[in-house]
Design an enzyme around this catalytic site. Structure first.
Site, mmCIF file in Angstrom:
data_model
loop_
_atom_site.group_PDB
_atom_site.id
_atom_site.type_symbol
_atom_site.label_atom_id
_atom_site.label_comp_id
_atom_site.label_asym_id
_atom_site.label_seq_id
_atom_site.Cartn_x
_atom_site.Cartn_y
_atom_site.Cartn_z
ATOM 1 N N ASP A 193 32.168 29.062 26.685
ATOM 2 C CA ASP A 193 32.357 30.166 25.734
ATOM 3 C C ASP A 193 32.351 29.599 24.324
ATOM 4 O O ASP A 193 33.366 29.124 23.827
ATOM 5 C CB ASP A 193 33.664 30.904 26.012
ATOM 6 C CG ASP A 193 33.813 32.167 25.170
ATOM 7 O OD1 ASP A 193 33.107 32.295 24.148
ATOM 8 O OD2 ASP A 193 34.631 33.023 25.538
ATOM 9 N N HIS A 198 36.644 31.447 18.022
ATOM 10 C CA HIS A 198 37.662 30.521 18.508
ATOM 11 C C HIS A 198 37.568 29.134 17.877
ATOM 12 O O HIS A 198 38.340 28.247 18.232
ATOM 13 C CB HIS A 198 37.551 30.409 20.031
ATOM 14 C CG HIS A 198 37.545 31.727 20.722
ATOM 15 N ND1 HIS A 198 38.634 32.566 20.726
ATOM 16 C CD2 HIS A 198 36.554 32.381 21.404
ATOM 17 C CE1 HIS A 198 38.330 33.667 21.399
ATOM 18 N NE2 HIS A 198 37.085 33.588 21.817
ATOM 19 N N ILE A 213 41.392 32.110 17.014
ATOM 20 C CA ILE A 213 42.335 32.468 18.079
ATOM 21 C C ILE A 213 41.901 31.819 19.382
ATOM 22 O O ILE A 213 40.748 31.444 19.564
ATOM 23 C CB ILE A 213 42.441 33.993 18.246
ATOM 24 C CG1 ILE A 213 41.079 34.590 18.659
ATOM 25 C CG2 ILE A 213 42.969 34.638 16.968
ATOM 26 C CD1 ILE A 213 41.131 36.087 18.966
ATOM 27 N N GLY A 216 40.841 34.410 25.369
ATOM 28 C CA GLY A 216 41.681 35.151 26.301
ATOM 29 C C GLY A 216 41.677 34.534 27.686
ATOM 30 O O GLY A 216 42.721 34.468 28.355
#
Length: 293
Positions: A193, A198, A213, A216
């Site tokens: 990913d 991120h 961040i 998830g």
């Protein structure tokens, strides 16, 4: 219209053949924080995640990322009957069910389809499900996920069901914390990913966040690993399934607090931020967490 349920529901999303090996398993486990506690380099239990010997086992959440593990670009969001903007999409929920322990290496094929499209008024929820089958024809695991598409509701579709995991009204059977490292997202992005949200500070600011961040699905894996270690003696093979709803964001350096309860059906849990910052303390990370044993 942007979303046409008559086209989307039941649409075949094709198949993807992929392979994985012990190195991929090790990288994934390191990406979700295995081996980071003091003494883990000497602990037989911790080394089951991080050493490629005969004791290596695979956390079921690896099955969610294995099909795209070697991707270096985000997958195109070209879903049949769904003309949607990637910028309006967030991961809603994720579950994985393993039909047997995931082997440390193999080759398999994932076949997916859209199962539901819900109309939430101001947003749409699109569900897909897929089964991974080995080259020998054995069903290995099943994944189910939803995406939440802001601004795409109101097309007159089914609102869908709303189920939540009820937490017992007693003290948890485990209460643990994990502090996310500042390089955690940079490591986890090597698991397939590469979303710049991120990793790239300017991209994150442009998206409305003060800093990058955590993925998830990284939080998802961290929570499963912590529960497996705390309540199942670190035995990944004891987990038959794990599902959760993504309820909030995690910033790098923050601490995730995990609480778990044994039940007759398995384990239920919650995950929230633990912080000295009153605005962040208690912020949800994952909700409706449940482990099937």
């Amino acid at each position: 219209m942007p979303i046409d349920p008559s086209v989307a529901i039941g649409a075949d999303l094709g198949e993807r053949s992929f392979s994985w090996g012990a190195s991929d398993v090790l990288l994934y486990h390191l990406g979700i924080g295995a081996g980071q506690r003091a003494g883990d380099h000497l602990s037989p239990a911790a080394l089951r995640y991080t050493l490629d010997d005969e004791n290596l086992h695979v956390l079921p959440s690896f099955g969610v990322v294995a099909p795209t593990f070697h991707e270096t670009a985000p997958p195109p969001l070209d879903l049949p009957g769904c003309d949607i903007d990637l910028a309006q999409v967030v991961h809603g929920s994720q579950s994985v069910t393993v039909h047997r322990p995931i082997p440390t290496s193999g080759t398999a094929t994932l076949r997916k389809s859209i199962t539901d499209v819900w109309d939430k008024g101001k947003a749409a929820v699109i569900w897909d499900e897929g089964t991974v089958v080995s080259d020998a024809g054995e069903e290995l695991w099943t994944v189910r996920s939803s995406i939440f598409v802001r601004g795409e509701g109101g097309f007159g579709g089914d609102r869908g069901s709303s189920t939540s995991v009820e937490l017992p009204g007693r003290d948890p059977d485990c209460e643990v914390t994990y502090t996310v490292t500042e390089q955690q997202a940079l490591l986890y992005r090597l698991c397939g990913d590469r979303n710049p949200l991120h990793a790239d500070p300017q991209f994150a600011r442009d998206a409305g966040f003060p800093a990058p961040i955590l993925h998830g699905l990284c939080s998802y894996g961290i929570v499963l690993r912590e529960l497996t270690d705390a309540l199942l003696g670190g035995d990944a093979s004891a987990v038959r399934g794990f599902g959760a709803r993504f309820a909030g964001v995690v910033f790098l350096g923050e601490t995730i607090g995990v609480r778990g309860w044994r039940t007759d059906e398995g384990i239920v849990a919650s995950a929230r931020i633990v912080s000295d910052d009153e605005q962040r303390d208690g912020a949800p990370v994952l909700a409706d967490c449940s482990l099937t044993l």
